[in-house]
Design a protein around this motif. Sequence first.
Motif, mmCIF file in Angstrom:
data_model
loop_
_atom_site.group_PDB
_atom_site.id
_atom_site.type_symbol
_atom_site.label_atom_id
_atom_site.label_comp_id
_atom_site.label_asym_id
_atom_site.label_seq_id
_atom_site.Cartn_x
_atom_site.Cartn_y
_atom_site.Cartn_z
ATOM 1 N N GLY A 1 0.596 -1.094 0.079
ATOM 2 C CA GLY A 1 -0.023 0.056 -0.026
ATOM 3 C C GLY A 1 0.815 1.340 -0.042
ATOM 4 O O GLY A 1 0.414 2.228 0.514
ATOM 5 N N LEU A 2 2.103 1.252 -0.535
ATOM 6 C CA LEU A 2 2.868 2.452 -0.539
ATOM 7 C C LEU A 2 2.463 3.323 -1.490
ATOM 8 O O LEU A 2 2.098 3.214 -2.755
ATOM 9 C CB LEU A 2 4.426 1.682 -1.033
ATOM 10 N N ARG A 3 2.432 4.533 -1.215
ATOM 11 C CA ARG A 3 1.942 5.709 -2.016
ATOM 12 C C ARG A 3 3.228 6.729 -2.237
ATOM 13 O O ARG A 3 3.410 7.165 -3.259
ATOM 14 C CB ARG A 3 0.761 6.674 -1.289
ATOM 15 N N GLU A 4 4.260 6.883 -1.212
ATOM 16 C CA GLU A 4 5.161 7.530 -1.585
ATOM 17 C C GLU A 4 6.521 6.979 -0.549
ATOM 18 O O GLU A 4 6.280 6.775 0.618
ATOM 19 C CB GLU A 4 5.032 9.049 -0.848
ATOM 20 N N GLY A 5 7.447 6.739 -1.240
ATOM 21 C CA GLY A 5 8.833 6.216 -0.405
ATOM 22 C C GLY A 5 9.758 5.464 -1.266
ATOM 23 O O GLY A 5 9.679 6.189 -2.525
ATOM 24 N N VAL A 6 10.182 4.425 -1.144
ATOM 25 C CA VAL A 6 11.275 3.796 -2.221
ATOM 26 C C VAL A 6 10.880 2.257 -2.016
ATOM 27 O O VAL A 6 10.366 1.635 -1.079
ATOM 28 C CB VAL A 6 12.675 4.032 -1.629
ATOM 29 N N VAL A 7 11.544 1.753 -2.990
ATOM 30 C CA VAL A 7 11.685 0.348 -3.371
ATOM 31 C C VAL A 7 13.170 -0.012 -3.163
ATOM 32 O O VAL A 7 13.983 0.399 -4.178
ATOM 33 C CB VAL A 7 10.942 -0.362 -4.506
ATOM 34 N N TYR A 8 13.522 -0.815 -2.342
ATOM 35 C CA TYR A 8 14.942 -1.097 -2.128
ATOM 36 C C TYR A 8 15.293 -2.621 -2.923
ATOM 37 O O TYR A 8 14.208 -3.510 -2.624
ATOM 38 C CB TYR A 8 15.679 -1.008 -0.860
ATOM 39 N N LEU A 9 16.174 -2.631 -3.873
ATOM 40 C CA LEU A 9 16.415 -3.767 -4.665
ATOM 41 C C LEU A 9 17.942 -4.358 -4.411
ATOM 42 O O LEU A 9 18.667 -3.472 -4.380
ATOM 43 C CB LEU A 9 16.170 -3.942 -6.024
ATOM 44 N N GLN A 10 18.023 -5.437 -4.049
ATOM 45 C CA GLN A 10 19.579 -5.974 -3.919
ATOM 46 C C GLN A 10 19.755 -7.420 -4.334
ATOM 47 O O GLN A 10 18.934 -8.304 -4.377
ATOM 48 C CB GLN A 10 19.877 -6.197 -2.277
ATOM 49 N N VAL A 11 20.881 -7.592 -5.242
ATOM 50 C CA VAL A 11 21.144 -8.824 -5.953
ATOM 51 C C VAL A 11 22.530 -9.105 -5.507
ATOM 52 O O VAL A 11 23.475 -8.204 -5.614
ATOM 53 C CB VAL A 11 21.195 -8.461 -7.438
ATOM 54 N N THR A 12 22.754 -10.392 -4.993
ATOM 55 C CA THR A 12 23.785 -10.843 -4.730
ATOM 56 C C THR A 12 24.572 -12.000 -5.577
ATOM 57 O O THR A 12 23.455 -12.776 -6.094
ATOM 58 C CB THR A 12 24.231 -11.254 -3.183
ATOM 59 N N ARG A 13 25.690 -12.370 -5.325
ATOM 60 C CA ARG A 13 25.962 -13.636 -6.258
ATOM 61 C C ARG A 13 25.542 -14.774 -5.967
ATOM 62 O O ARG A 13 25.288 -15.712 -6.665
ATOM 63 C CB ARG A 13 27.576 -13.615 -6.471
ATOM 64 N N GLY A 14 24.953 -14.834 -4.433
ATOM 65 C CA GLY A 14 24.252 -15.956 -4.048
ATOM 66 C C GLY A 14 25.033 -16.707 -2.843
ATOM 67 O O GLY A 14 26.208 -16.285 -2.176
ATOM 68 N N GLU A 15 24.561 -17.828 -2.715
ATOM 69 C CA GLU A 15 24.962 -18.666 -1.689
ATOM 70 C C GLU A 15 26.185 -19.534 -1.814
ATOM 71 O O GLU A 15 25.736 -20.501 -2.853
ATOM 72 C CB GLU A 15 23.696 -19.476 -0.920
ATOM 73 N N ALA A 16 27.151 -19.674 -1.107
ATOM 74 C CA ALA A 16 28.212 -20.713 -1.368
ATOM 75 C C ALA A 16 29.110 -20.714 -0.286
ATOM 76 O O ALA A 16 29.221 -19.481 0.644
ATOM 77 C CB ALA A 16 29.067 -20.169 -2.650
ATOM 78 N N ASP A 17 30.004 -21.909 -0.090
ATOM 79 C CA ASP A 17 31.083 -21.787 0.922
ATOM 80 C C ASP A 17 32.065 -20.721 0.762
ATOM 81 O O ASP A 17 32.264 -20.040 -0.402
ATOM 82 C CB ASP A 17 31.804 -23.285 0.824
ATOM 83 N N ARG A 18 32.613 -20.171 1.876
ATOM 84 C CA ARG A 18 33.283 -19.178 1.580
ATOM 85 C C ARG A 18 34.494 -19.305 1.087
ATOM 86 O O ARG A 18 35.627 -20.034 1.488
ATOM 87 C CB ARG A 18 33.638 -18.699 3.217
#
Length: 282
Positions: free
Chosen positions: A83-100
């Motif tokens: 129900g957002l009328r005024e504000g922001v959408v934050y999007l984050q993409v990472t390379r994903g899950e893997a052993d360090r």
Amino acid sequence: MRRTVYINGSFVPEDEAKVSVFDRGFLFADGVYEVTAVLDGRLVDFDSHVDRLNRSLTGLGMTMDLNYAALLDLHRRLVSRNGLREGVVYLQVTRGEADRDFHYPVGVAQTLVMFTQEKHFSTETVKGLSVISVPDLRWQRRDIKTVQLLAASMAKMAAKEAGKDDAWLVEDGHVTEGTSSNAYIVTNDGTIVTRNLSTSILPGTTRAAVLRLATEQQLKIDERPFTLQEAQQAAEAFITSATAFVTPVVEIDGMAVADGRPGQIVGRLREIYIEESRKTAV
């Protein structure tokens, strides 16, 4: 009301949104992000944000799993669900899950997270910001919008501890940008000066829109580095970002810019930008 968050194909309540401790965004800041403003329930400068997202991913050797139409649909659905009328959408993409491991993993699914934040851009009182200058400690690829924001956070905290609103980052005697914004001055002859695009600064989506609108208003623009002394002696100063739109700066390192009040050019640019954003948001 709890927010709805999008994570890896599902819309879930915010307290159920979880990311693995092995996610490379958590372990290495190996990811990028975008913040898109929302006005009247619609997305501002969305095309520019998607273009920059893809450029940032390319800079880290990644591609986006979703195309433009899919990203637009997800943004719209998230805005609607919250129900957002005024504000922001934050999007984050990472390379994903893997052993360090410092090497990039192969065949790993990306992590995609999106959430909303309410903010009142159009009705908030614009009093003008006071900023301090701090050394720019960031890495050399600032044109990539990565999630490694510790240096910016340190600068913002330094400003807070000094009782000021924000900080401008300085390298080799010249301002690069704000902690989360592009920086500008207006000279006494009315010329807007802002640093030219390079790997030293982020190519702001709001920056591009505001410079286009300024050109349409027949304002002079000079894209070059400027010094702190130039900024303190300017007729006006301001910042742009997706979360601040166009916001005046009235004090730099304790020295008032002109008479210490928001100037006419920045005020007009803010009005024009908000007006244009309402017309063109998707």
